[in-house]
Design a protein around this motif. Structure first.
Motif, PDB file in Angstrom:
ATOM      1  N   LYS A  63       0.868  -1.296   0.075  1.00 33.70           N
ATOM      2  CA  LYS A  63      -0.176   0.030  -0.073  1.00 33.70           C
ATOM      3  C   LYS A  63       0.782   1.247   0.090  1.00 33.70           C
ATOM      4  O   LYS A  63       0.478   2.173  -0.548  1.00 33.70           O
ATOM      5  CB  LYS A  63      -0.879  -0.167   1.186  1.00 33.70           C
ATOM      6  CG  LYS A  63      -1.600   1.388   1.322  1.00 33.70           C
ATOM      7  CD  LYS A  63      -2.892   1.069   2.506  1.00 33.70           C
ATOM      8  CE  LYS A  63      -3.456   2.598   2.677  1.00 33.70           C
ATOM      9  NZ  LYS A  63      -4.841   2.512   2.044  1.00 33.70           N
ATOM     10  N   ASN A  64       2.091   1.188   0.531  1.00 38.79           N
ATOM     11  CA  ASN A  64       2.896   2.457   1.003  1.00 38.79           C
ATOM     12  C   ASN A  64       4.112   2.160   0.045  1.00 38.79           C
ATOM     13  O   ASN A  64       5.178   2.792   0.374  1.00 38.79           O
ATOM     14  CB  ASN A  64       3.081   2.445   2.401  1.00 38.79           C
ATOM     15  CG  ASN A  64       2.011   2.862   3.066  1.00 38.79           C
ATOM     16  OD1 ASN A  64       1.459   4.217   3.030  1.00 38.79           O
ATOM     17  ND2 ASN A  64       1.408   1.921   3.851  1.00 38.79           N
ATOM     18  N   TYR A  65       4.080   1.532  -1.077  1.00 43.25           N
ATOM     19  CA  TYR A  65       5.319   1.115  -1.926  1.00 43.25           C
ATOM     20  C   TYR A  65       6.405   2.168  -2.315  1.00 43.25           C
ATOM     21  O   TYR A  65       7.369   2.218  -1.872  1.00 43.25           O
ATOM     22  CB  TYR A  65       4.989   0.130  -3.146  1.00 43.25           C
ATOM     23  CG  TYR A  65       6.077  -0.168  -4.111  1.00 43.25           C
ATOM     24  CD1 TYR A  65       6.806  -1.422  -3.533  1.00 43.25           C
ATOM     25  CD2 TYR A  65       6.542   0.462  -5.105  1.00 43.25           C
ATOM     26  CE1 TYR A  65       8.006  -1.857  -4.036  1.00 43.25           C
ATOM     27  CE2 TYR A  65       7.435  -0.040  -5.806  1.00 43.25           C
ATOM     28  CZ  TYR A  65       8.319  -1.038  -5.267  1.00 43.25           C
ATOM     29  OH  TYR A  65       9.256  -1.616  -5.898  1.00 43.25           O
ATOM     30  N   GLU A  66       5.680   3.199  -2.929  1.00 42.23           N
ATOM     31  CA  GLU A  66       6.466   4.268  -3.367  1.00 42.23           C
ATOM     32  C   GLU A  66       7.144   5.038  -2.303  1.00 42.23           C
ATOM     33  O   GLU A  66       8.362   5.271  -2.303  1.00 42.23           O
ATOM     34  CB  GLU A  66       5.654   5.426  -4.167  1.00 42.23           C
ATOM     35  CG  GLU A  66       5.138   4.666  -5.389  1.00 42.23           C
ATOM     36  CD  GLU A  66       6.091   4.157  -6.344  1.00 42.23           C
ATOM     37  OE1 GLU A  66       7.269   4.895  -6.286  1.00 42.23           O
ATOM     38  OE2 GLU A  66       5.887   3.060  -7.042  1.00 42.23           O
ATOM     39  N   LYS A  71      12.148   5.970   0.543  1.00 46.70           N
ATOM     40  CA  LYS A  71      12.823   6.227   1.844  1.00 46.70           C
ATOM     41  C   LYS A  71      13.988   5.209   2.039  1.00 46.70           C
ATOM     42  O   LYS A  71      14.985   5.680   2.690  1.00 46.70           O
ATOM     43  CB  LYS A  71      12.128   6.223   3.016  1.00 46.70           C
ATOM     44  CG  LYS A  71      12.551   6.277   4.514  1.00 46.70           C
ATOM     45  CD  LYS A  71      11.622   6.599   5.296  1.00 46.70           C
ATOM     46  CE  LYS A  71      12.156   6.943   6.898  1.00 46.70           C
ATOM     47  NZ  LYS A  71      11.922   7.963   7.519  1.00 46.70           N
ATOM     48  N   TYR A  72      13.767   4.027   1.722  1.00 49.11           N
ATOM     49  CA  TYR A  72      14.848   3.101   2.007  1.00 49.11           C
ATOM     50  C   TYR A  72      15.701   2.336   1.011  1.00 49.11           C
ATOM     51  O   TYR A  72      16.811   2.007   1.240  1.00 49.11           O
ATOM     52  CB  TYR A  72      14.064   1.621   2.917  1.00 49.11           C
ATOM     53  CG  TYR A  72      13.603   2.136   4.013  1.00 49.11           C
ATOM     54  CD1 TYR A  72      14.311   2.146   5.201  1.00 49.11           C
ATOM     55  CD2 TYR A  72      12.171   2.684   4.313  1.00 49.11           C
ATOM     56  CE1 TYR A  72      13.913   2.445   6.687  1.00 49.11           C
ATOM     57  CE2 TYR A  72      11.785   3.115   5.592  1.00 49.11           C
ATOM     58  CZ  TYR A  72      12.477   2.926   6.521  1.00 49.11           C
ATOM     59  OH  TYR A  72      12.216   3.375   7.615  1.00 49.11           O
ATOM     60  N   TYR A  73      15.354   2.609  -0.444  1.00 56.33           N
ATOM     61  CA  TYR A  73      15.974   2.060  -1.366  1.00 56.33           C
ATOM     62  C   TYR A  73      16.692   2.944  -2.648  1.00 56.33           C
ATOM     63  O   TYR A  73      17.400   2.505  -3.442  1.00 56.33           O
ATOM     64  CB  TYR A  73      14.959   1.003  -2.155  1.00 56.33           C
ATOM     65  CG  TYR A  73      14.536  -0.066  -0.967  1.00 56.33           C
ATOM     66  CD1 TYR A  73      15.665  -0.983  -0.641  1.00 56.33           C
ATOM     67  CD2 TYR A  73      13.465  -0.072  -0.594  1.00 56.33           C
ATOM     68  CE1 TYR A  73      15.225  -2.058   0.253  1.00 56.33           C
ATOM     69  CE2 TYR A  73      12.903  -1.100   0.354  1.00 56.33           C
ATOM     70  CZ  TYR A  73      13.795  -2.078   0.765  1.00 56.33           C
ATOM     71  OH  TYR A  73      13.599  -2.942   1.477  1.00 56.33           O
TER      72      TYR A  73
END
Length: 75
Positions: A63-66, A71-73
């Protein structure tokens, strides 16, 4: 030694690879870390409930993929 200690059971110590080794090696975000943790331990600890927890974290990541990717990748 923190790598040899487990608090609250021995379900991680019964495996060849502990979840945090995967987290570090794969450089995962907190949500996917929890997916790995619950999948790895489900048959030694909380069964179906751990699979449901893994699914819950995965649903959040989808749901919060983007936001998670940003933030992490993205480096």
């Amino acid at each position: 030694n923190v790598w040899e200690k487990q608090i609250g059971g021995d379900h991680y110590k019964k495996t060849d690879i502990e979840p945090w080794d995967v987290f570090l090696d794969w450089q995962l975000d907190p949500w996917l870390c929890n997916v790995i943790k619950y999948l790895q331990r489900h048959h030694r600890k909380n069964g179906k409930q751990d699979l449901e927890k893994a699914l819950h974290y995965l649903e959040f990541a989808i749901k919060n993929y983007e936001e998670v990717v940003d933030k992490y990748y993205k480096k």
